[in-house]
Write a protein that holds these residues in place. Sequence first.
Motif, PDB file in Angstrom:
ATOM      1  N   LEU A 101      32.382  90.063  83.904  1.00  0.00           N
ATOM      2  CA  LEU A 101      32.689  89.114  84.975  1.00  0.00           C
ATOM      3  C   LEU A 101      31.547  89.068  85.973  1.00  0.00           C
ATOM      4  O   LEU A 101      31.001  90.100  86.353  1.00  0.00           O
ATOM      5  CB  LEU A 101      33.970  89.528  85.715  1.00  0.00           C
ATOM      6  N   THR A 102      31.228  87.869  86.415  1.00  0.00           N
ATOM      7  CA  THR A 102      30.251  87.722  87.491  1.00  0.00           C
ATOM      8  C   THR A 102      30.979  87.998  88.812  1.00  0.00           C
ATOM      9  O   THR A 102      32.218  87.970  88.872  1.00  0.00           O
ATOM     10  CB  THR A 102      29.686  86.290  87.535  1.00  0.00           C
ATOM     11  N   PRO A 103      30.243  88.241  89.882  1.00  0.00           N
ATOM     12  CA  PRO A 103      30.910  88.425  91.175  1.00  0.00           C
ATOM     13  C   PRO A 103      31.805  87.231  91.546  1.00  0.00           C
ATOM     14  O   PRO A 103      32.918  87.421  92.046  1.00  0.00           O
ATOM     15  CB  PRO A 103      29.748  88.587  92.158  1.00  0.00           C
ATOM     16  N   LEU A 104      31.345  86.017  91.275  1.00  0.00           N
ATOM     17  CA  LEU A 104      32.157  84.837  91.581  1.00  0.00           C
ATOM     18  C   LEU A 104      33.420  84.810  90.717  1.00  0.00           C
ATOM     19  O   LEU A 104      34.498  84.462  91.203  1.00  0.00           O
ATOM     20  CB  LEU A 104      31.347  83.556  91.390  1.00  0.00           C
ATOM     21  N   GLU A 105      33.303  85.187  89.461  1.00  0.00           N
ATOM     22  CA  GLU A 105      34.488  85.223  88.586  1.00  0.00           C
ATOM     23  C   GLU A 105      35.492  86.263  89.069  1.00  0.00           C
ATOM     24  O   GLU A 105      36.701  86.033  89.012  1.00  0.00           O
ATOM     25  CB  GLU A 105      34.075  85.513  87.142  1.00  0.00           C
ATOM     26  N   ARG A 106      35.002  87.396  89.584  1.00  0.00           N
ATOM     27  CA  ARG A 106      35.914  88.420  90.126  1.00  0.00           C
ATOM     28  C   ARG A 106      36.701  87.857  91.303  1.00  0.00           C
ATOM     29  O   ARG A 106      37.906  88.042  91.404  1.00  0.00           O
ATOM     30  CB  ARG A 106      35.132  89.654  90.571  1.00  0.00           C
ATOM     31  N   VAL A 107      36.004  87.170  92.203  1.00  0.00           N
ATOM     32  CA  VAL A 107      36.663  86.577  93.376  1.00  0.00           C
ATOM     33  C   VAL A 107      37.688  85.537  92.924  1.00  0.00           C
ATOM     34  O   VAL A 107      38.818  85.499  93.427  1.00  0.00           O
ATOM     35  CB  VAL A 107      35.609  85.951  94.327  1.00  0.00           C
ATOM     36  N   THR A 108      37.327  84.711  91.971  1.00  0.00           N
ATOM     37  CA  THR A 108      38.238  83.685  91.460  1.00  0.00           C
ATOM     38  C   THR A 108      39.448  84.319  90.794  1.00  0.00           C
ATOM     39  O   THR A 108      40.584  83.892  91.015  1.00  0.00           O
ATOM     40  CB  THR A 108      37.508  82.759  90.466  1.00  0.00           C
ATOM     41  N   LEU A 109      39.229  85.348  89.980  1.00  0.00           N
ATOM     42  CA  LEU A 109      40.336  86.024  89.307  1.00  0.00           C
ATOM     43  C   LEU A 109      41.301  86.637  90.314  1.00  0.00           C
ATOM     44  O   LEU A 109      42.522  86.483  90.192  1.00  0.00           O
ATOM     45  CB  LEU A 109      39.812  87.099  88.349  1.00  0.00           C
ATOM     46  N   LEU A 110      40.781  87.291  91.329  1.00  0.00           N
ATOM     47  CA  LEU A 110      41.646  87.872  92.362  1.00  0.00           C
ATOM     48  C   LEU A 110      42.465  86.786  93.064  1.00  0.00           C
ATOM     49  O   LEU A 110      43.669  86.952  93.291  1.00  0.00           O
ATOM     50  CB  LEU A 110      40.811  88.642  93.390  1.00  0.00           C
ATOM     51  N   ARG A 111      41.818  85.693  93.393  1.00  0.00           N
ATOM     52  CA  ARG A 111      42.528  84.595  94.061  1.00  0.00           C
ATOM     53  C   ARG A 111      43.641  84.050  93.181  1.00  0.00           C
ATOM     54  O   ARG A 111      44.764  83.828  93.638  1.00  0.00           O
ATOM     55  CB  ARG A 111      41.537  83.482  94.430  1.00  0.00           C
ATOM     56  N   LEU A 112      43.358  83.850  91.899  1.00  0.00           N
ATOM     57  CA  LEU A 112      44.368  83.313  90.976  1.00  0.00           C
ATOM     58  C   LEU A 112      45.513  84.289  90.765  1.00  0.00           C
ATOM     59  O   LEU A 112      46.690  83.879  90.727  1.00  0.00           O
ATOM     60  CB  LEU A 112      43.716  82.947  89.642  1.00  0.00           C
ATOM     61  N   LEU A 113      45.213  85.558  90.633  1.00  0.00           N
ATOM     62  CA  LEU A 113      46.282  86.548  90.449  1.00  0.00           C
ATOM     63  C   LEU A 113      47.191  86.607  91.679  1.00  0.00           C
ATOM     64  O   LEU A 113      48.411  86.687  91.549  1.00  0.00           O
ATOM     65  CB  LEU A 113      45.695  87.927  90.139  1.00  0.00           C
ATOM     66  N   ARG A 114      46.592  86.560  92.869  1.00  0.00           N
ATOM     67  CA  ARG A 114      47.407  86.582  94.093  1.00  0.00           C
ATOM     68  C   ARG A 114      48.323  85.371  94.182  1.00  0.00           C
ATOM     69  O   ARG A 114      49.424  85.447  94.723  1.00  0.00           O
ATOM     70  CB  ARG A 114      46.518  86.680  95.326  1.00  0.00           C
ATOM     71  N   LYS A 115      47.889  84.233  93.641  1.00  0.00           N
ATOM     72  CA  LYS A 115      48.734  83.033  93.655  1.00  0.00           C
ATOM     73  C   LYS A 115      50.014  83.253  92.853  1.00  0.00           C
ATOM     74  O   LYS A 115      51.014  82.591  93.097  1.00  0.00           O
ATOM     75  CB  LYS A 115      47.970  81.837  93.090  1.00  0.00           C
ATOM     76  N   ILE A 116      49.995  84.171  91.915  1.00  0.00           N
ATOM     77  CA  ILE A 116      51.182  84.437  91.099  1.00  0.00           C
ATOM     78  C   ILE A 116      52.205  85.249  91.874  1.00  0.00           C
ATOM     79  O   ILE A 116      53.388  84.972  91.845  1.00  0.00           O
ATOM     80  CB  ILE A 116      50.789  85.171  89.787  1.00  0.00           C
ATOM     81  N   TYR A 117      51.745  86.284  92.592  1.00  0.00           N
ATOM     82  CA  TYR A 117      52.710  87.191  93.236  1.00  0.00           C
ATOM     83  C   TYR A 117      52.829  87.038  94.749  1.00  0.00           C
ATOM     84  O   TYR A 117      53.730  87.604  95.338  1.00  0.00           O
ATOM     85  CB  TYR A 117      52.421  88.648  92.862  1.00  0.00           C
ATOM     86  N   GLN A 118      51.978  86.244  95.374  1.00  0.00           N
ATOM     87  CA  GLN A 118      52.096  85.995  96.804  1.00  0.00           C
ATOM     88  C   GLN A 118      52.439  84.526  97.008  1.00  0.00           C
ATOM     89  O   GLN A 118      51.573  83.661  96.795  1.00  0.00           O
ATOM     90  CB  GLN A 118      50.790  86.322  97.528  1.00  0.00           C
ATOM     91  N   PRO A 119      53.654  84.236  97.407  1.00  0.00           N
ATOM     92  CA  PRO A 119      54.084  82.832  97.498  1.00  0.00           C
ATOM     93  C   PRO A 119      53.311  81.990  98.516  1.00  0.00           C
ATOM     94  O   PRO A 119      53.236  80.785  98.390  1.00  0.00           O
ATOM     95  CB  PRO A 119      55.553  82.925  97.888  1.00  0.00           C
ATOM     96  N   ASP A 120      52.693  82.619  99.528  1.00  0.00           N
ATOM     97  CA  ASP A 120      52.022  81.835 100.555  1.00  0.00           C
ATOM     98  C   ASP A 120      50.557  81.563 100.227  1.00  0.00           C
ATOM     99  O   ASP A 120      49.832  81.042 101.045  1.00  0.00           O
ATOM    100  CB  ASP A 120      52.139  82.527 101.916  1.00  0.00           C
ATOM    101  N   HIS A 121      50.103  81.907  99.038  1.00  0.00           N
ATOM    102  CA  HIS A 121      48.718  81.624  98.643  1.00  0.00           C
ATOM    103  C   HIS A 121      48.660  80.460  97.702  1.00  0.00           C
ATOM    104  O   HIS A 121      49.379  80.200  96.860  1.00  0.00           O
ATOM    105  CB  HIS A 121      48.068  82.852  98.004  1.00  0.00           C
TER     106      HIS A 121
END
Length: 179
Positions: free
Chosen positions: A159-179
């Motif tokens: 993973l590139t640094p940008l891909e890591r940031v994107t992956l974290l953002r997408l995963l949080r969208k699954i379990y954090q309803p306000d994201h």
Amino acid sequence: MTEPRPVRLPDSPLPITPQAQPEADPAPVAAGLAVERVDTSFLETLIGYNARRAALTIIATFIPRMAQFGLRPVEFSVLTLIGHNPGITARQLCATLDLQPPNLVGMIKGLEKRSLLEKRDHPSDRRAQGLHLTPAGESQLEQAQATALALEVDATPRLTPLERVTLLRLLRKIYQPDH
């Protein structure tokens, strides 16, 4: 080799095509012989399957690296929340990490016994106690967090640094309803 069939997910206009798998010879399977290559193509279209496989990869790196601190993943999470939220209550920890109170009680006792945290009277609720890191706990957490950051990069080298940031953002969208 046959190409996998696209799978259309519910509420998705775009089909997802599983990664191509080498074609298996159906004769051995029909005859009850061993499967040489396991076809995981359908499972690979599922978020839960992929998230679990990714988590197992990270945890396989986490456990040996955190052994020097004597911390399992959930203990690391508990110490991190206490370190970033001095005075947090056990109830808040349980709610944030989706832990059962009896499981947390023993963990807190163990961390107290290791002089990593301490309980103090809660300033506004006489029934509750706030949890605080000791100086030893703060020092250990600082080292453990640096190790955690490094091991995540080491465990995800493709993973590139940008891909890591994107992956974290997408995963949080699954379990954090306000994201």
